[in-house]
Design a protein around this motif. Structure first.
Motif, mmCIF file in Angstrom:
data_model
loop_
_atom_site.group_PDB
_atom_site.id
_atom_site.type_symbol
_atom_site.label_atom_id
_atom_site.label_comp_id
_atom_site.label_asym_id
_atom_site.label_seq_id
_atom_site.Cartn_x
_atom_site.Cartn_y
_atom_site.Cartn_z
ATOM 1 N N LYS A 59 -14.414 56.158 13.420
ATOM 2 C CA LYS A 59 -13.574 55.087 13.938
ATOM 3 C C LYS A 59 -12.239 55.669 14.401
ATOM 4 N N LEU A 60 -11.728 55.153 15.514
ATOM 5 C CA LEU A 60 -10.429 55.575 16.019
ATOM 6 C C LEU A 60 -9.522 54.365 16.146
ATOM 7 N N VAL A 61 -8.307 54.493 15.602
ATOM 8 C CA VAL A 61 -7.295 53.448 15.736
ATOM 9 C C VAL A 61 -6.171 53.997 16.595
ATOM 10 N N VAL A 62 -5.843 53.276 17.665
ATOM 11 C CA VAL A 62 -4.738 53.626 18.554
ATOM 12 C C VAL A 62 -3.642 52.606 18.277
ATOM 13 N N SER A 63 -2.550 53.056 17.616
ATOM 14 C CA SER A 63 -1.518 52.118 17.180
ATOM 15 C C SER A 63 -0.630 51.668 18.334
ATOM 16 N N GLU A 64 0.272 50.741 18.054
ATOM 17 C CA GLU A 64 1.184 50.193 19.063
ATOM 18 C C GLU A 64 2.090 51.255 19.662
ATOM 19 N N THR A 65 2.408 52.290 18.920
ATOM 20 C CA THR A 65 3.302 53.340 19.415
ATOM 21 C C THR A 65 2.553 54.450 20.139
ATOM 22 N N ALA A 66 1.243 54.389 20.175
ATOM 23 C CA ALA A 66 0.418 55.463 20.740
ATOM 24 C C ALA A 66 0.213 55.310 22.240
ATOM 25 N N SER A 67 0.036 56.466 22.883
ATOM 26 C CA SER A 67 -0.309 56.525 24.297
ATOM 27 C C SER A 67 -1.315 57.658 24.474
ATOM 28 N N ILE A 68 -2.464 57.344 25.050
ATOM 29 C CA ILE A 68 -3.504 58.345 25.287
ATOM 30 C C ILE A 68 -3.773 58.399 26.779
ATOM 31 N N LYS A 69 -3.617 59.593 27.349
ATOM 32 C CA LYS A 69 -3.918 59.811 28.761
ATOM 33 C C LYS A 69 -5.144 60.701 28.839
ATOM 34 N N GLY A 70 -6.289 60.071 28.721
ATOM 35 C CA GLY A 70 -7.572 60.764 28.715
ATOM 36 C C GLY A 70 -8.649 59.791 28.288
ATOM 37 N N HIS A 71 -9.874 60.218 28.334
ATOM 38 C CA HIS A 71 -11.001 59.371 27.953
ATOM 39 C C HIS A 71 -11.156 59.353 26.432
ATOM 40 N N ILE A 72 -11.684 58.248 25.927
ATOM 41 C CA ILE A 72 -11.930 58.095 24.492
ATOM 42 C C ILE A 72 -13.428 57.931 24.265
ATOM 43 N N LYS B 86 -5.945 51.107 30.958
ATOM 44 C CA LYS B 86 -6.144 51.310 32.399
ATOM 45 C C LYS B 86 -7.346 52.227 32.555
ATOM 46 N N GLY B 87 -8.516 51.619 32.624
ATOM 47 C CA GLY B 87 -9.768 52.349 32.717
ATOM 48 C C GLY B 87 -10.907 51.434 32.312
ATOM 49 N N ASP B 88 -12.116 51.907 32.486
ATOM 50 C CA ASP B 88 -13.300 51.125 32.143
ATOM 51 C C ASP B 88 -13.536 51.151 30.641
ATOM 52 N N VAL B 89 -14.036 50.038 30.118
ATOM 53 C CA VAL B 89 -14.371 49.938 28.700
ATOM 54 C C VAL B 89 -15.880 49.757 28.595
ATOM 55 N N GLU C 286 -14.452 43.028 21.166
ATOM 56 C CA GLU C 286 -13.547 41.941 20.806
ATOM 57 C C GLU C 286 -12.296 42.135 21.636
ATOM 58 N N LEU C 287 -11.966 41.146 22.448
ATOM 59 C CA LEU C 287 -10.824 41.236 23.339
ATOM 60 C C LEU C 287 -9.914 40.053 23.036
ATOM 61 N N GLU C 288 -8.732 40.350 22.479
ATOM 62 C CA GLU C 288 -7.800 39.278 22.141
ATOM 63 C C GLU C 288 -7.124 38.741 23.394
ATOM 64 N N GLU C 289 -6.780 37.464 23.346
ATOM 65 C CA GLU C 289 -6.060 36.862 24.462
ATOM 66 C C GLU C 289 -4.710 37.556 24.613
ATOM 67 N N GLY C 290 -4.384 37.972 25.814
ATOM 68 C CA GLY C 290 -3.144 38.686 26.070
ATOM 69 C C GLY C 290 -3.343 40.178 26.243
ATOM 70 N N ALA C 291 -4.506 40.690 25.886
ATOM 71 C CA ALA C 291 -4.807 42.115 26.095
ATOM 72 C C ALA C 291 -4.938 42.376 27.589
ATOM 73 N N VAL C 292 -4.534 43.572 28.017
ATOM 74 C CA VAL C 292 -4.628 43.932 29.433
ATOM 75 C C VAL C 292 -5.638 45.067 29.576
ATOM 76 N N VAL C 293 -6.674 44.822 30.374
ATOM 77 C CA VAL C 293 -7.665 45.843 30.691
ATOM 78 C C VAL C 293 -7.753 45.908 32.208
ATOM 79 N N GLU C 294 -7.294 47.007 32.781
ATOM 80 C CA GLU C 294 -7.375 47.215 34.224
ATOM 81 C C GLU C 294 -8.551 48.138 34.501
ATOM 82 N N GLY C 295 -9.731 47.556 34.546
ATOM 83 C CA GLY C 295 -10.954 48.310 34.760
ATOM 84 C C GLY C 295 -12.137 47.426 34.437
#
Length: 163
Positions: free
Chosen positions: A47-60, A90-93, A99-108
């Motif tokens: 399992k991977l958790v990406v916190s509010e302070t995290a930024s990942i520029k790459g594929h997961i 910003k990428g495909d999921v 589970e996608l919460e209301e207000g989440a932004v997915v550009e892909g």
């Protein structure tokens, strides 16, 4: 309370604090949490958790994923992905369960995908005596240029889509 349990990482998991930046890919066989910045792909069999302070520029690539921060790349999850209302992707999921919460932004695109591997495009070699090399007109297939063919290709892509 449900939010609290979603972010728990098992003992022995890796953690990248918010004060740390990683330039390069991460490949782990354990679960982990990222609070800092990563410029590179992140692969884990857990399992991977990406916190509010995290930024990942790459594929997961992971089994399960929880995103609260920013991801600039495609996401390939073999089980369950949760995108919170504070997340930006910003990428495909690609995930089995999303589970996608209301207000989440997915550009892909959001797709149901059983394999956590990206599509690999192989470049085609150009023959030395190809018409384009000599200035001749290229043959054009009528089927490839018709709107019906384009619509058929779009329909095929939509059949694997969540929407």
């Amino acid at each position: 309370m449900r939010h609290f349990f979603r972010n728990i990482i098992v003992p022995g998991a890796f953690r990248i604090p918010k004060e740390v930046s990683v330039n390069g890919s991460i490949d782990a066989t354990i679960s982990g949490r990222i609070d800092g910045n990563v410029k590179g792909n992140v692969k884990t069999t857990g399992k991977l958790v990406v916190s509010e302070t995290a930024s990942i520029k790459g594929h997961i690539y992971a089994t399960d994923l929880v995103v609260h921060g920013k991801v600039y790349g495609d996401v390939y999850i073999s089980n369950k992905a949760h995108i919170s209302n504070k997340a930006f992707v910003k990428g495909d999921v690609n995930a089995i369960v999303l589970e996608l919460e209301e207000g989440a932004v997915v550009e892909g695109a959001i797709r149901k995908n059983v394999l956590p591997t990206p599509k690999i495009e192989t470049p085609t070699a150009v023959e030395p005596h190809h018409p384009s090399m000599t200035g001749e007109a290229l043959p054009v297939s009528a089927a490839a240029t018709t709107p019906a063919a384009s619509a058929a290709n779009e329909e095929e892509e939509q059949t694997t889509s969540w929407f």
